[in-house]
Each structure stands twice: as C-alpha cells, then as structure tokens.
Design a protein around this motif. Sequence first.
Motif: not given
Length: 119
Positions: A4, A17, A20, A27, A95, A110
């Motif tokens: 990332f 972020k 995720l 990550f 990403l 994503w």
Amino acid sequence: MLLFIEYPKCTTCQKAKKWLEAQGVEFQSRHILEENPTREELAAWAERLPLKRLWNTSGQKYRQLGLSQKLPEMPKEEQLALLATDGMLVKRPVLVGEGFVLTGFKEGEWAAALAGEAR
C-alpha cells in the motif's frame, strides 16, 4: 503481502487505509515521498494497467509541468523516468497485489481485486 503506497496527508489515502484495516487485510505501507516508486516498479505496474492511470492528473506538480499537453506525445520510457522522479506525480493510493495494481480508491474495485486475491 500487499503493498500500500500512500501519502499520509492525502484524505483518499487515509480512507483507503482505514477501509483495508476494517477488512482485516494485511499490507505493507510505504510513504510515497520517502520511498518513491522506482522506474522498474512503475514499468511493471504499467503492464497491468494503462500508463495514464499512474499519473496524478489533479496534482499541483502535474499542472505546473504542463503535463496534460506534453504526455500525449511523450514516449513511454520518458514518462516512466519522469514518474520515478517525484512521488507527487504518481496517482495515490496505490495497492499492489499478486496479479493486480490499483490506483486511487474505489471501494468496489478494491473489494473485487481482494476477493480475487483470496481465492
């Protein structure tokens, strides 16, 4: 592990972020100004998505350099070399996973990429 790449002050990067983390995705985070993507990384990413998607077209540096006028005529190798000089020219967040590279944050895009990663 996913990579990332972010600019921590960027609100889109912050949102991505948090998303995720909420998904429980592991990550490795990298600050785009402290460790700018290399020409080699950018070239590999450009094999997975159109080169124009790597450019931060709304950034100040992009406008200052007049790149909207120059890029259509600029050879790919020259574009990659220029992108590698300054992280602020690169669209973020980025990403990178096995078989995909995503720029910008679109939750649906994503989620789909990560669902494919988990298979």
